[in-house]
Design a protein around this motif. Sequence first.
Motif, PDB file in Angstrom:
ATOM      1  N   SER A  77       0.830  -1.208   0.000  1.00 57.14           N
ATOM      2  CA  SER A  77       0.000   0.000   0.000  1.00 57.14           C
ATOM      3  C   SER A  77       0.868   1.263   0.000  1.00 57.14           C
ATOM      4  O   SER A  77       0.517   2.256  -0.628  1.00 57.14           O
ATOM      5  CB  SER A  77      -0.946   0.006   1.194  1.00 57.14           C
ATOM      6  OG  SER A  77      -0.224   0.102   2.402  1.00 57.14           O
TER       7      SER A  77
ATOM      8  N   SER B 289       3.633   5.619  -5.718  1.00 56.14           N
ATOM      9  CA  SER B 289       3.598   5.675  -7.178  1.00 56.14           C
ATOM     10  C   SER B 289       2.441   6.540  -7.660  1.00 56.14           C
ATOM     11  O   SER B 289       2.576   7.255  -8.643  1.00 56.14           O
ATOM     12  CB  SER B 289       3.490   4.271  -7.769  1.00 56.14           C
ATOM     13  OG  SER B 289       2.252   3.687  -7.432  1.00 56.14           O
ATOM     14  N   SER B 290       1.306   6.503  -6.978  1.00 58.67           N
ATOM     15  CA  SER B 290       0.181   7.335  -7.405  1.00 58.67           C
ATOM     16  C   SER B 290       0.419   8.792  -7.031  1.00 58.67           C
ATOM     17  O   SER B 290      -0.047   9.692  -7.710  1.00 58.67           O
ATOM     18  CB  SER B 290      -1.124   6.833  -6.798  1.00 58.67           C
ATOM     19  OG  SER B 290      -1.093   6.987  -5.389  1.00 58.67           O
TER      20      SER B 290
ATOM     21  N   GLN C  41       3.838   1.467  -1.418  1.00 58.91           N
ATOM     22  CA  GLN C  41       4.360   1.579  -2.779  1.00 58.91           C
ATOM     23  C   GLN C  41       3.298   2.139  -3.717  1.00 58.91           C
ATOM     24  O   GLN C  41       3.597   2.959  -4.587  1.00 58.91           O
ATOM     25  CB  GLN C  41       4.839   0.222  -3.287  1.00 58.91           C
ATOM     26  CG  GLN C  41       6.124  -0.254  -2.665  1.00 58.91           C
ATOM     27  CD  GLN C  41       6.519  -1.643  -3.130  1.00 58.91           C
ATOM     28  OE1 GLN C  41       5.736  -2.325  -3.785  1.00 58.91           O
ATOM     29  NE2 GLN C  41       7.721  -2.069  -2.790  1.00 58.91           N
ATOM     30  N   GLN C  42       2.063   1.707  -3.549  1.00 59.78           N
ATOM     31  CA  GLN C  42       0.993   2.207  -4.411  1.00 59.78           C
ATOM     32  C   GLN C  42       0.734   3.681  -4.150  1.00 59.78           C
ATOM     33  O   GLN C  42       0.530   4.456  -5.083  1.00 59.78           O
ATOM     34  CB  GLN C  42      -0.287   1.403  -4.196  1.00 59.78           C
ATOM     35  CG  GLN C  42      -0.248   0.030  -4.795  1.00 59.78           C
ATOM     36  CD  GLN C  42      -1.529  -0.741  -4.555  1.00 59.78           C
ATOM     37  OE1 GLN C  42      -2.381  -0.326  -3.762  1.00 59.78           O
ATOM     38  NE2 GLN C  42      -1.673  -1.860  -5.223  1.00 59.78           N
ATOM     39  N   SER C  43       0.759   4.079  -2.885  1.00 53.09           N
ATOM     40  CA  SER C  43       0.515   5.493  -2.596  1.00 53.09           C
ATOM     41  C   SER C  43       1.676   6.354  -3.091  1.00 53.09           C
ATOM     42  O   SER C  43       1.471   7.466  -3.544  1.00 53.09           O
ATOM     43  CB  SER C  43       0.290   5.706  -1.102  1.00 53.09           C
ATOM     44  OG  SER C  43       1.471   5.389  -0.381  1.00 53.09           O
TER      45      SER C  43
END
Length: 113
Positions: free
Chosen positions: A67, A73-74, A69-71
């Motif tokens: 999560s 990258s976004s 990493q996703q935050s």
Amino acid sequence: MAKNIKQKPSPETQAEALKIAKATQRPAQTKEQTKLIAQGIEKGIDLYKKQQKEKARELSRKLKKVSDQQSDSSGSENQTTVERIVYRQHWLPWLLLVLSWLGWGFYFFGFQQ
């Protein structure tokens, strides 16, 4: 510094272990032997619970990492990506539909003379 503190098993675990030990008790088995078996079962239950807790901690670490990493990258992307879904249909079904309509039209209007 990891302290190896010996924790006493919970009363529920003790009761469950004693119940299992009594259920598997042999006819000539003494109470002391049953208690030793119950203690072994308690250790097994505690070990199982520790393993499950460790698995749950490891899973939560992985989920948190993903999560994060996703935050990241976004958050780093300032451009908005717009997805456009295009449905493409094959021409053969439409051709068959038109031919069947023409066939039915000739059948009905061609033979009504």
